[in-house]
Design a protein around this motif. Structure first.
Motif, short mmCIF file in Angstrom:
data_model
loop_
_atom_site.label_atom_id
_atom_site.label_comp_id
_atom_site.label_asym_id
_atom_site.label_seq_id
_atom_site.Cartn_x
_atom_site.Cartn_y
_atom_site.Cartn_z
N SER A 27 -121.35 78.89 -12.50
CA SER A 27 -120.12 78.23 -12.05
C SER A 27 -119.66 77.20 -13.09
O SER A 27 -120.42 76.80 -13.98
CB SER A 27 -120.35 77.54 -10.71
OG SER A 27 -121.31 76.50 -10.84
N VAL A 28 -118.41 76.77 -12.97
CA VAL A 28 -117.84 75.78 -13.88
C VAL A 28 -117.29 74.62 -13.06
O VAL A 28 -116.48 74.81 -12.15
CB VAL A 28 -116.72 76.40 -14.74
CG1 VAL A 28 -115.99 75.31 -15.52
CG2 VAL A 28 -117.30 77.43 -15.71
N ASP A 29 -117.74 73.42 -13.40
CA ASP A 29 -117.27 72.20 -12.74
C ASP A 29 -116.11 71.64 -13.56
O ASP A 29 -116.29 71.28 -14.72
CB ASP A 29 -118.41 71.18 -12.67
CG ASP A 29 -118.01 69.88 -11.99
OD1 ASP A 29 -116.83 69.75 -11.60
OD2 ASP A 29 -118.86 68.97 -11.88
N PRO A 30 -114.91 71.54 -13.00
CA PRO A 30 -113.75 71.08 -13.76
C PRO A 30 -113.61 69.57 -13.86
O PRO A 30 -112.67 69.08 -14.50
CB PRO A 30 -112.57 71.67 -12.97
CG PRO A 30 -113.05 71.65 -11.55
CD PRO A 30 -114.54 71.96 -11.62
N SER A 31 -114.53 68.79 -13.26
CA SER A 31 -114.32 67.35 -13.11
C SER A 31 -114.17 66.61 -14.45
O SER A 31 -113.29 65.75 -14.60
CB SER A 31 -115.45 66.73 -12.29
OG SER A 31 -116.71 66.99 -12.87
N LYS A 32 -115.02 66.92 -15.44
CA LYS A 32 -114.92 66.21 -16.72
C LYS A 32 -113.63 66.58 -17.44
O LYS A 32 -112.97 65.72 -18.03
CB LYS A 32 -116.12 66.51 -17.60
CG LYS A 32 -116.11 65.70 -18.90
CD LYS A 32 -117.38 65.87 -19.71
CE LYS A 32 -117.33 64.99 -20.97
NZ LYS A 32 -118.57 65.13 -21.78
N ALA A 33 -113.26 67.85 -17.39
CA ALA A 33 -112.01 68.28 -18.01
C ALA A 33 -110.82 67.57 -17.36
O ALA A 33 -109.89 67.14 -18.05
CB ALA A 33 -111.85 69.80 -17.89
N LEU A 34 -110.86 67.42 -16.05
CA LEU A 34 -109.79 66.73 -15.35
C LEU A 34 -109.72 65.26 -15.77
O LEU A 34 -108.63 64.71 -15.99
CB LEU A 34 -110.00 66.83 -13.84
CG LEU A 34 -109.69 68.19 -13.21
CD1 LEU A 34 -110.22 68.25 -11.78
CD2 LEU A 34 -108.19 68.45 -13.24
N LEU A 35 -110.88 64.61 -15.89
CA LEU A 35 -110.92 63.21 -16.31
C LEU A 35 -110.30 63.03 -17.68
O LEU A 35 -109.47 62.13 -17.89
CB LEU A 35 -112.37 62.71 -16.31
CG LEU A 35 -112.60 61.32 -16.92
CD1 LEU A 35 -111.87 60.25 -16.11
CD2 LEU A 35 -114.09 61.01 -16.99
N ILE A 36 -110.67 63.88 -18.63
CA ILE A 36 -110.16 63.74 -19.99
C ILE A 36 -108.66 64.02 -20.04
O ILE A 36 -107.91 63.32 -20.75
CB ILE A 36 -110.93 64.68 -20.94
CG1 ILE A 36 -112.37 64.17 -21.10
CG2 ILE A 36 -110.25 64.79 -22.31
CD1 ILE A 36 -113.30 65.09 -21.83
N ASN A 37 -108.19 64.98 -19.27
CA ASN A 37 -106.76 65.24 -19.22
C ASN A 37 -106.00 64.05 -18.65
O ASN A 37 -104.95 63.65 -19.17
CB ASN A 37 -106.47 66.50 -18.40
CG ASN A 37 -105.08 67.05 -18.63
OD1 ASN A 37 -104.09 66.38 -18.35
ND2 ASN A 37 -105.00 68.26 -19.15
N GLU A 38 -106.53 63.47 -17.57
CA GLU A 38 -105.91 62.28 -16.99
C GLU A 38 -105.83 61.16 -18.03
O GLU A 38 -104.82 60.45 -18.14
CB GLU A 38 -106.71 61.80 -15.77
CG GLU A 38 -106.72 62.73 -14.58
CD GLU A 38 -105.56 62.51 -13.62
OE1 GLU A 38 -104.61 61.77 -13.98
OE2 GLU A 38 -105.60 63.10 -12.52
N GLN A 39 -106.90 61.00 -18.80
CA GLN A 39 -106.92 59.95 -19.82
C GLN A 39 -105.87 60.19 -20.89
O GLN A 39 -105.19 59.26 -21.34
CB GLN A 39 -108.32 59.88 -20.45
CG GLN A 39 -109.39 59.34 -19.52
CD GLN A 39 -110.77 59.36 -20.14
OE1 GLN A 39 -111.10 60.23 -20.95
NE2 GLN A 39 -111.60 58.41 -19.77
N PHE A 40 -105.74 61.46 -21.32
CA PHE A 40 -104.74 61.75 -22.34
C PHE A 40 -103.32 61.53 -21.82
O PHE A 40 -102.42 61.13 -22.58
CB PHE A 40 -104.90 63.18 -22.86
CG PHE A 40 -103.99 63.49 -24.02
CD1 PHE A 40 -104.15 62.82 -25.23
CD2 PHE A 40 -102.97 64.41 -23.90
CE1 PHE A 40 -103.31 63.08 -26.30
CE2 PHE A 40 -102.13 64.68 -24.98
CZ PHE A 40 -102.29 64.02 -26.18
#
Length: 501
Positions: free
Chosen positions: A77-90
């Motif tokens: 499985s793939v957890d999207p949480s870190k990707a979401l955090l970095i996108n929010e930061q950008f």
């Protein structure tokens, strides 16, 4: 003639002329215009080390294409949480830059940011399965709603023809694409930000090395200065100091003696890129295409074929080819690593050495890799690449964080970390990627840690500059669409297609 800075006292001293110091300075000038600011850069210009355009890939890191920000778990499985955090930061970075452009505080955004689609591209059965799982985990989220996926080579060729032309049509490949990706020249942005500071009363000192730091009796800091060219010495007293000197930050942080610096070490990783400046070839590829990292490779070594815009010219970049040097900066000494060893960080550093033998083996292999092998790696992503079209350049140094760990003794951390003294008098940033792209939220974190009494009163101004501040855009589709559209307009970027809004 006097070359050394004449200023003897400053409210804020910024050490290092990179994107972090420049961003923090711009924030402080907006939030507290009356505070005096002095910036000291060791080199003759700002933005030449890690912020320099040829010392990084210039990716506006939003986790749209970087697979290491959403790895597969053991169950697949793939957890999207870190990707979401970095996108929010950008998104916050985009909003702050838009504020500065809209209010004519910095120049044309075309000088530092351009639309370049972000793609992930993988080869082989297992990798293609992973990319499909990743796509399915990210696509339902507001911030990734524009993402497209394909395993059709004809479709992928429309997105990025160079990565398909000459490839075995039977080879299973897969790609995702996000049209709203960006290329950022962080060196140019650094110069814009320091220009804004210079025009608004801040003192920008280039060619100045901060050679010593000592706690003053009033709670501030006394800094020893040296003008690099003349050898002239001087000093300055600061109420607050930010150590934003990239790889050079660790030594100054250790010299400060603050308890919060104890136990930290650094592991330097160098790199090289292939660069192609042939305009005809560069015009045939418009994407940042990221692949999978090799086994044992650090996340910053993910191979990618990038479109770059530097000084208004379009080029291609491929790499990085990781290596090892004991320098902490591109322009420093081989003694940086041994001189960083302290009684407090020996155990964490030894533990990291023991637990990361695969990384050590990988770096040794990379250093020994011959030119032909490097070209072969390029041809995995661009099958028809011709050796003569590409030149090998040395990129900047990255110093990964080594820190104490109660279970392992020490861990190697791939990322960035804000270090702040309990009394709020000094702060520093250690680490690397995603770094520059998330300078805005990182510096907001530092402001909160270092100025807790002021920070509450700054909330309204921060909200004015960044309307999405304090809000998860992924949970607010209408606001996300509104801010994506407004920042795209301000920064002269391509807007998302109407169907994606």
């Amino acid at each position: 003639m006097t070359f050394i800075s004449k200023t003897k006292h400053a409210d804020v001293v910024l050490i290092g002329g990179g994107i972090m110091s420049a961003t923090l300075g711009a924030f402080i000038k907006q939030l507290e215009p009356s505070w005096t600011i002095s910036l000291f850069e060791r080199l003759d210009e700002v933005g030449l080390e890690s912020s320099g355009p040829w010392n990084n890939a210039g990716t506006g890191h939003a986790a749209l294409c970087e697979l290491n920000y959403s790895p597969a778990a053991k169950d697949g499985s793939v957890d999207p949480s870190k990707a979401l955090l970095i996108n929010e930061q950008f998104q916050l970075s985009r909003q702050f830059w838009s504020h500065l452009v809209t209010n004519s505080l910095i120049g044309s955004p075309k000088g530092f940011i351009n639309t370049v689609p972000h793609m992930s591209f993988v080869i082989g059965q297992d990798n293609a399965d992973f990319l499909k799982t990743r796509y399915e985990a990210l696509k339902p989220n507001t911030l990734f709603r524009s993402m497209e996926h394909s395993e059709d080579q004809a479709q992928i060729a429309k997105w990025a023809p160079l990565i398909v032309k000459g490839r075995d049509p039977k080879q299973r490949v897969a790609a995702t694409r996000a049209a709203e990706g960006t290329d950022v020249d962080f060196g140019a942005l650094t110069r814009e930000l320091t220009g804004y500071l210079d025009n608004n009363g801040a003192e920008i000192n280039q060619g100045h090395n901060v050679s010593g730091i000592e706690k003053a009796s009033d709670g501030g800091w006394d800094l020893s200065l040296k003008h690099q060219a003349s050898g002239e010495h001087g000093s300055i007293h600061a109420k607050f100091v930010f150590v934003g000197a990239g790889g050079g930050a660790l030594h100054l942080l250790q010299a400060s003696g603050i308890p919060e610096s104890k136990g930290y070490g650094g592991f330097p990783v160098s790199g090289q890129f292939f660069r192609c400046t042939d305009e005809k070839l560069a015009s045939s590829h418009s994407a940042k295409v990221y692949g999978q990292a090799s086994v044992g490779a650090p996340p910053m070594s993910v191979p990618h074929l990038d479109t770059r815009y530097v000084d208004g010219k379009r080029s291609l970049l491929f790499g990085p080819y990781a290596g090892f040097s004991t320098n902490f900066l591109k322009n420093s000494t081989y003694l940086d690593l041994p001189l960083s060893i302290r009684p407090g960080n020996i155990i964490p550093m030894l533990a990291v050495a023991k637990d990361n033998m695969d990384l050590t083996a990988y770096l040794i292999k990379e250093v020994a890799k011959r030119h032909g092998a490097k070209v072969d790696a390029l041809r995995d992503y661009y099958p028809e690449a011709k050796d003569g079209d590409w030149e090998l350049i040395t990129a900047g140094q990255r110093v990964q964080i080594i820190k104490k760990d109660p279970k392992k003794g020490g861990i190697l951390q791939f990322g960035t970390e804000v270090i702040a003294a309990r009394d709020g008098s000094i702060g520093a940033l250690l680490g690397a990627s995603p770094g520059a792209s998330t300078a805005v939220p990182i510096m907001i974190e530092l402001l909160q840690k270092s100025f807790p009494k002021n920070f509450k009163g700054w909330q309204s101004k921060l909200k004015d500059m960044m309307p999405g501040y304090g809000i998860k855009l992924n949970d607010n589709p209408e606001l996300a669409a509104e801010l994506e559209a407004s920042t795209a307009k301000a920064l002269q970027l391509d807007a998302l297609p109407a169907a994606s809004m």
